[in-house]
Design an enzyme around this catalytic site. Structure first.
Site, PDB file in Angstrom:
ATOM      1  N   SER A  60     -28.384  39.990 -37.366  1.00 29.27           N
ATOM      2  CA  SER A  60     -26.977  39.830 -36.996  1.00 29.27           C
ATOM      3  C   SER A  60     -26.539  40.922 -36.030  1.00 29.27           C
ATOM      4  O   SER A  60     -27.168  41.977 -35.918  1.00 29.27           O
ATOM      5  CB  SER A  60     -26.091  39.870 -38.242  1.00 29.27           C
ATOM      6  OG  SER A  60     -26.329  38.763 -39.076  1.00 29.27           O
ATOM      7  N   HIS A  65     -22.775  43.519 -39.284  1.00 28.43           N
ATOM      8  CA  HIS A  65     -23.351  44.344 -40.345  1.00 28.43           C
ATOM      9  C   HIS A  65     -22.374  45.443 -40.757  1.00 28.43           C
ATOM     10  O   HIS A  65     -22.223  45.743 -41.956  1.00 28.43           O
ATOM     11  CB  HIS A  65     -24.669  44.957 -39.870  1.00 28.43           C
ATOM     12  CG  HIS A  65     -25.834  44.032 -39.973  1.00 28.43           C
ATOM     13  ND1 HIS A  65     -26.933  44.125 -39.161  1.00 28.43           N
ATOM     14  CD2 HIS A  65     -26.082  42.987 -40.805  1.00 28.43           C
ATOM     15  CE1 HIS A  65     -27.816  43.189 -39.481  1.00 28.43           C
ATOM     16  NE2 HIS A  65     -27.310  42.484 -40.475  1.00 28.43           N
ATOM     17  N   SER A 110     -34.933  41.083 -40.916  1.00 29.84           N
ATOM     18  CA  SER A 110     -35.608  42.224 -40.297  1.00 29.84           C
ATOM     19  C   SER A 110     -35.688  43.434 -41.219  1.00 29.84           C
ATOM     20  O   SER A 110     -36.508  44.328 -41.003  1.00 29.84           O
ATOM     21  CB  SER A 110     -34.862  42.631 -39.026  1.00 29.84           C
ATOM     22  OG  SER A 110     -33.618  43.226 -39.347  1.00 29.84           O
ATOM     23  N   HIS A 132     -36.734  34.015 -48.326  1.00 26.12           N
ATOM     24  CA  HIS A 132     -37.437  32.810 -48.775  1.00 26.12           C
ATOM     25  C   HIS A 132     -38.664  32.520 -47.924  1.00 26.12           C
ATOM     26  O   HIS A 132     -39.422  31.603 -48.229  1.00 26.12           O
ATOM     27  CB  HIS A 132     -36.491  31.610 -48.816  1.00 26.12           C
ATOM     28  CG  HIS A 132     -36.014  31.135 -47.474  1.00 26.12           C
ATOM     29  ND1 HIS A 132     -35.750  31.970 -46.430  1.00 26.12           N
ATOM     30  CD2 HIS A 132     -35.737  29.888 -47.021  1.00 26.12           C
ATOM     31  CE1 HIS A 132     -35.341  31.268 -45.388  1.00 26.12           C
ATOM     32  NE2 HIS A 132     -35.327  29.991 -45.717  1.00 26.12           N
ATOM     33  N   GLY A 166     -32.769  32.711 -52.548  1.00 28.20           N
ATOM     34  CA  GLY A 166     -31.579  33.540 -52.655  1.00 28.20           C
ATOM     35  C   GLY A 166     -30.413  32.864 -53.343  1.00 28.20           C
ATOM     36  O   GLY A 166     -29.527  33.537 -53.873  1.00 28.20           O
ATOM     37  N   THR A 265     -31.033  28.009 -46.877  1.00 31.37           N
ATOM     38  CA  THR A 265     -31.726  26.773 -47.236  1.00 31.37           C
ATOM     39  C   THR A 265     -33.066  27.078 -47.884  1.00 31.37           C
ATOM     40  O   THR A 265     -33.456  28.237 -48.077  1.00 31.37           O
ATOM     41  CB  THR A 265     -31.987  25.913 -45.988  1.00 31.37           C
ATOM     42  OG1 THR A 265     -32.839  26.648 -45.091  1.00 31.37           O
ATOM     43  CG2 THR A 265     -30.683  25.562 -45.285  1.00 31.37           C
TER      44      THR A 265
END
Length: 271
Positions: A60, A65, A110, A132, A166, A265
């Site tokens: 992001s 952040h 990251s 995931h 998650g 997802t």
């Protein structure tokens, strides 16, 4: 002001975010200065913009952040006093005194934000980055290991990267001697503060289709979640929500502002 905050070095990026009031707390500024974004962003690390990191994921923009960290800050800083406690730029630090901080970073990607969070939770705190996609979990570990401070956090168990869904949160027993188990449903009846489950703060870095109940259950009392959620009436719209759980377990949900995140997802199927 985000478009004016890019720099040519990590310090210049952070100073520009500070000057443009996208970072407003000095403790947050200090944490961002300790973590070089070049270790985590594969290209243009000091631009205040999202960057692709592979697997249809992004790191992001720094200003996003920063906002997430400042929103969660009262639940990140160590709570040491039995009574009211403040900190630099924070009127009230929230939590149970003496209870080590536990923070879950869902969609850690990251590993950048995971590292920044770890700089704020104190020496007894644990931050878990949950992905995931196994390759992204390994990416976070590799990136953090690029610095001496990152390697120490990994070796101590104060930062852990894990693979999981998650949407269900995370729970694990003690992975090694002198390293506590973390996560799972919050348990206020545990015998010691070190045994209590749950998370003081949960950051979700991908857009959920709903406020998943498993995550709410894993919030401690008190605790806070920062999560982007798709609008139920228009899936193209997303909004940041905070979910707060107070000392008595009461839940308060607040819709903050519109955003654009990748979706939370299932991991893509391997071909």
């Amino acid at each position: 002001m985000a478009w004016r905050s890019s720099g040519t070095s990590n310090s210049e990026l952070v100073e520009n975010l500070w000057r443009n009031k996208l970072i407003t707390n000095p403790l947050v500024k200090a944490a961002f200065l300790k973590v070089d974004r070049a270790h985590y962003a594969p290209s243009f690390p000091y631009e205040d913009s999202p960057q692709p990191i592979g697997h249809d994921a992004t790191i992001s923009a720094p200003h996003m952040h920063a906002n997430a960290v400042e929103t969660l800050l009262p639940f990140l800083l160590p709570k040491v006093d039995e009574g009211p406690q403040s900190a630099e730029g924070v009127s009230k630090v929230l939590g149970q005194a003496g209870r080590p901080r536990r923070v879950l970073d869902i969609g850690s990607g990251s590993g950048y934000l995971t590292h920044v969070l770890a700089e704020l939770v104190g020496e007894t705190g644990v931050v878990v980055g949950l992905e995931h996609i196994p390759d992204l979990k390994e990416l976070g570990e590799r990136n953090m290991a690029k610095s001496k401070e990152g390697r120490e956090l990994l070796e101590s168990g104060r930062v852990r990267f894990r693979v999981g869904d998650g949407r269900k949160g995370w729970s694990e027993p003690s992975p090694a001697d002198a390293q506590p188990g973390v996560g799972g449903p919050a348990d206020a009846d545990a015998l010691t503060k070190h045994e209590e489950g749950g998370w003081d703060a949960i950051h979700v870095g991908a857009a959920a289709v709903e406020l998943h109940e498993a995550l709410v259950q894993q919030l401690r009392s008190p605790g806070r979640m920062f999560i982007p959620v798709e609008d139920a009436r228009d899936r193209w719209e997303q909004y940041i929500w905070t979910v707060d759980k107070d000392e008595e377990g009461n839940i308060k949900k607040q819709k903050l502002y519109g955003v654009r995140y990748v979706p939370l997802t299932d991991a893509p199927k391997r071909r």
